[in-house]
Write a protein that holds these residues in place. Structure first.
Motif, short mmCIF file in Angstrom:
data_model
loop_
_atom_site.label_atom_id
_atom_site.label_comp_id
_atom_site.label_asym_id
_atom_site.label_seq_id
_atom_site.Cartn_x
_atom_site.Cartn_y
_atom_site.Cartn_z
N GLU A 3 -90.17 66.93 50.18
CA GLU A 3 -90.92 67.79 50.57
C GLU A 3 -90.60 68.69 48.92
N VAL A 4 -89.29 69.48 48.61
CA VAL A 4 -89.29 70.42 47.97
C VAL A 4 -90.08 69.57 46.64
N SER A 5 -88.78 68.67 46.29
CA SER A 5 -89.46 67.54 44.93
C SER A 5 -91.14 67.70 44.83
N GLU A 14 -97.08 74.24 35.29
CA GLU A 14 -96.80 76.33 35.73
C GLU A 14 -94.77 76.71 35.45
N TYR A 15 -93.91 75.78 35.77
CA TYR A 15 -93.11 76.23 36.69
C TYR A 15 -92.59 76.25 34.70
N VAL A 16 -92.36 75.28 33.76
CA VAL A 16 -91.84 74.93 32.68
C VAL A 16 -91.92 76.10 32.36
N ASP A 46 -76.01 69.18 35.89
CA ASP A 46 -76.65 71.04 35.83
C ASP A 46 -77.15 70.00 37.29
N VAL A 47 -77.28 70.05 38.26
CA VAL A 47 -77.42 69.65 39.19
C VAL A 47 -78.82 70.39 39.29
N GLY A 48 -80.11 69.83 39.51
CA GLY A 48 -81.27 70.77 39.84
C GLY A 48 -81.38 71.31 38.37
N GLY A 50 -84.47 71.20 36.69
CA GLY A 50 -85.51 71.72 36.71
C GLY A 50 -86.36 71.59 35.58
N PRO A 51 -86.51 72.18 34.77
CA PRO A 51 -87.37 72.49 33.06
C PRO A 51 -86.09 71.83 31.65
N GLY A 52 -85.02 71.74 32.55
CA GLY A 52 -83.65 71.51 31.76
C GLY A 52 -82.90 72.60 30.79
N ASP A 69 -82.45 65.50 38.50
CA ASP A 69 -83.05 66.58 39.33
C ASP A 69 -84.20 65.40 39.94
N PRO A 70 -84.34 66.03 41.23
CA PRO A 70 -85.34 64.92 42.20
C PRO A 70 -86.43 65.25 41.69
N THR A 71 -86.76 65.76 40.50
CA THR A 71 -88.38 65.80 40.41
C THR A 71 -88.71 65.41 39.20
N GLU A 73 -91.52 65.19 37.48
CA GLU A 73 -91.81 66.09 36.96
C GLU A 73 -91.49 67.26 35.62
N PHE A 74 -90.64 67.21 36.28
CA PHE A 74 -89.19 67.97 35.57
C PHE A 74 -88.11 67.06 34.70
N ILE A 75 -87.99 65.82 35.09
CA ILE A 75 -87.04 64.95 34.28
C ILE A 75 -87.71 65.00 33.22
N SER A 91 -79.79 63.82 42.83
CA SER A 91 -79.77 65.07 43.88
C SER A 91 -78.41 65.76 44.11
N ALA A 92 -78.53 66.63 44.37
CA ALA A 92 -77.31 67.17 44.82
C ALA A 92 -76.39 66.01 46.02
N GLU A 93 -77.51 65.54 46.85
CA GLU A 93 -77.31 64.77 47.75
C GLU A 93 -75.98 63.36 47.20
N LEU A 109 -80.20 75.02 45.25
CA LEU A 109 -79.48 75.04 46.60
C LEU A 109 -80.54 75.93 47.11
N ILE A 110 -81.28 76.59 46.93
CA ILE A 110 -82.33 78.10 47.26
C ILE A 110 -82.95 77.51 48.91
N HIS A 111 -83.76 76.01 48.66
CA HIS A 111 -84.46 75.45 50.08
C HIS A 111 -82.99 74.60 50.46
N HIS A 112 -82.73 75.20 50.66
CA HIS A 112 -81.64 74.18 52.03
C HIS A 112 -81.45 74.64 52.99
N ASP A 113 -81.75 73.98 54.26
CA ASP A 113 -81.34 74.93 55.42
C ASP A 113 -79.49 74.90 55.62
N VAL A 115 -77.53 72.96 57.55
CA VAL A 115 -77.10 72.57 57.64
C VAL A 115 -77.11 71.39 55.95
N ARG A 116 -78.67 71.96 55.69
CA ARG A 116 -79.09 70.78 54.70
C ARG A 116 -77.32 71.32 53.15
N LEU A 117 -77.00 72.41 53.27
CA LEU A 117 -76.47 72.97 52.79
C LEU A 117 -75.13 72.43 52.17
#
Ligand SMILES: C[S@@+](CC[C@H](N)C(=O)[O-])C[C@H]1O[C@@H](n2cnc3c(N)ncnc32)[C@H](O)[C@@H]1O
Length: 195
Positions: A3-5, A14-16, A46-48, A50-52, A69-71, A73-75, A91-93, A109-113, A115-117
């Protein structure tokens, strides 16, 4: 994670444009990441990424770094924008064990609750060879709490609680940094070592 990716994928252009270059980063963060990267003897992930742009920054400092990165579009975008650098889906996992001497997890890792963190931190710890170094950046606050981040729910962490999470998986914390300014959310960073 999916869901996050997917949420990042929908807003990747937009993010890039808004955040995908060093111009949008803090000079103190550039100093910290540069100092950290230059003392690492061996592969850095460089885990996650993003734009690189941090992968590109570390590559330019002479580091042996790849961005993951798991996204998708970013890769795709990072490969086009920084063709001299190495990027892959990941991904980090799902990091291979003992595959790096440095892991940068800058706001990835800012979107990890909690347990996931813990799962992600265990994976980062296992991916580092003994003596390897971990640098993480995140949003701080006096209490742990979710908030409505522009892309998808993210979490504030008290610096000392994040330190505890990192120590819980076996890291030794070497440095902590915190910054409060009027133009952005409070920032924290931790450097830790796999003993
Ligand atoms: C706030 S962005 C940070 C991107 C980049 N590190 C930076 O500093 O601009 C969060 C990034 O984490 C990535 N991400 C989300 N879940 C992840 C996971 N489980 N493992 C690694 N990266 C993840 C997202 O795709 C996104 O690129």
């Amino acid at each position: 994670m999916r869901e996050v990716s997917e949420a990042y994928g929908r807003r990747s252009d937009e993010y890039v444009r808004a955040l995908g270059s060093l111009d949008s980063t803090h000079a103190e963060d550039q100093k910290l990441i540069s100092r950290w990267g230059r003392q690492i003897k061996g592969p850095i992930i460089d885990v996650g990424c993003g734009p690189g742009h941090w992968t590109e920054f570390l590559t330019a400092q002479g580091c042996n770094v790849r961005g993951i990165d798991p996204t998708v579009e970013f890769i795709t975008s990072a490969r086009q924008r920084f063709s001299q650098c190495r990027f892959a889906l990941g991904s980090a996992e799902s990091l291979p064990a003992n595959s790096a001497m440095g892991i940068l997890a800058w706001y990835s890792l800012i979107h990890h609750d909690p347990v996931r963190l813990d799962i992600a931190l265990q994976s980062c710890h296992a991916a580092l060879s003994p003596g390897g170094s971990f640098l993480v950046g995140f949003f701080t606050a006096p209490a742990h709490a979710p908030f409505s981040h522009a892309v998808t729910t993210a979490y504030f962490w008290p610096l000392n609680e994040f330190v505890s999470c990192i120590e819980h998986v076996g890291f030794t914390v070497l440095e902590t940094h915190e910054r409060h300014d009027t133009t952005s959310r409070p920032h924290g960073a931790i450097v830790a070592q796999r003993s």
